[in-house]
Design an enzyme around this catalytic site. Structure first.
Site, PDB file in Angstrom:
ATOM      1  N   HIS A  68       2.954 -19.294  -9.026  1.00 48.66           N
ATOM      2  CA  HIS A  68       2.252 -18.446 -10.006  1.00 48.66           C
ATOM      3  C   HIS A  68       2.613 -16.987  -9.802  1.00 48.66           C
ATOM      4  CE1 HIS A  68      -0.498 -18.195  -6.577  1.00 48.66           C
ATOM      5  NE2 HIS A  68      -1.233 -17.275  -7.184  1.00 48.66           N
ATOM      6  N   HIS A  88      -2.539 -20.296   1.544  1.00 47.70           N
ATOM      7  CA  HIS A  88      -3.284 -19.343   2.381  1.00 47.70           C
ATOM      8  C   HIS A  88      -3.979 -20.007   3.561  1.00 47.70           C
ATOM      9  CE1 HIS A  88      -3.157 -15.721  -0.229  1.00 47.70           C
ATOM     10  NE2 HIS A  88      -3.047 -16.607  -1.215  1.00 47.70           N
ATOM     11  N   HIS A  98       1.046 -14.118  -9.068  1.00 46.38           N
ATOM     12  CA  HIS A  98       0.414 -13.108  -8.209  1.00 46.38           C
ATOM     13  C   HIS A  98       1.397 -12.514  -7.202  1.00 46.38           C
ATOM     14  CE1 HIS A  98      -3.933 -14.611  -9.095  1.00 46.38           C
ATOM     15  NE2 HIS A  98      -3.523 -13.701  -9.957  1.00 46.38           N
TER      16      HIS A  98
END
Ligand code: ZN
Ligand code: FE
Length: 255
Positions: free
Chosen positions: A56, A171, A58
């Site tokens: 994505h 993450h 980001h």
């Protein structure tokens, strides 16, 4: 066929992953938070970088790309739906498309919700699912762009994959996620055991990613919105699954 997958910590709490097909000597990266940990790993392994898959748009998933592009000229693959916000793509994909890393074949899932146009890459023979900020270890990405219904339907697609699938997410948020998960299901024994394991691993600086999909199905509250006990814990016995998911997501946002 031998596949190697390396987990590489980047920035404060991001992960990126290198997947290497030994048969053809092909190497792919899944998201590019920053360049230097990746170039160091490639040099240590003696690998070139042939492809970069982007989940994505980001910044903490793409900002490492320019340097890697300059150095290795990889092919860059990302969602057609997000062409305006992703870096220039060499291959744009939609759900169901086939992607390859050497002889290893994968497929694309649209997992919109955290962002619209977020994709996940699934390689059945390697049992590897690269999820970015969609499904995460004991969590899921915040709903920055999509609504709860969209994210629930995205997560439901991933939940249907084989339980021994390894979930490579973006993450190291797992310890905080465990604290929250225990507020939803304090009596879930599998969750209690996993939370203890996470505490031990983090104390030793060990990554909690990848996890298995089976572990996530048993303990991740965001995959468990359809479970009667979870609904009962929230006083939502008769609510539709997506509404229960929305409630859990909202509670986590305020946790
Ligand atoms: Zn993100
Ligand atoms: Fe992220």
């Amino acid at each position: 066929m031998t596949t190697e997958i390396l987990t590489i910590p980047c920035l404060a709490d991001n992960y990126t992953f290198l997947m290497h097909d030994d048969t053809t000597g092909t190497t792919a990266l899944f998201d590019a938070p920053e360049p230097f940990p990746v170039t160091r790993a490639l040099e240590e392994q003696g690998w070139k970088l042939d492809k970069v898959f982007l989940t994505h748009h980001h910044w903490d998933h793409i900002d490492g790309l320019p340097e890697l592009r300059d150095e290795y000229r990889p092919q860059v693959i990302g969602a057609k739906a997000d062409i305006g916000r992703l870096p220039a793509l060499d291959q744009s994909v939609t759900e169901g498309d086939t992607v390859t890393v050497g002889n290893i074949e994968g497929t694309v899932f649209d997992v919109s919700g955290h962002t619209n146009g977020h994709v996940a890459f699934y390689f059945p023979d390697a049992k590897a699912l690269f999820t970015g900020d969609s499904l995460m270890a004991l969590g899921c990405g915040r709903l920055f762009e999509g609504d709860a219904e969209t994210m629930w339907s995205s997560l439901s697609k991933l939940a249907a994959l084989p339980p021994d699938t390894l979930v490579y997410s973006g993450h190291e948020y797992t310890a905080a996620n465990a604290k929250f998960a225990l507020t939803i299901e304090p009596d879930n024994a599998a969750l209690q055991a996993r939370a203890r394991d996470i505490t031990e691993k983090r104390a030793k600086g060990i990554a909690t990613v990848p996890s298995t999909l089976g572990e996530e199905l048993a303990t991740n509250p965001f995959l468990r919105a359809s479970v009667p006990q979870v609904k009962a814990n929230l006083g939502m016995e008769n609510a539709p699954d997506a509404l229960v998911f929305a409630k859990i997501r909202q509670m986590k946002d305020n946790f």
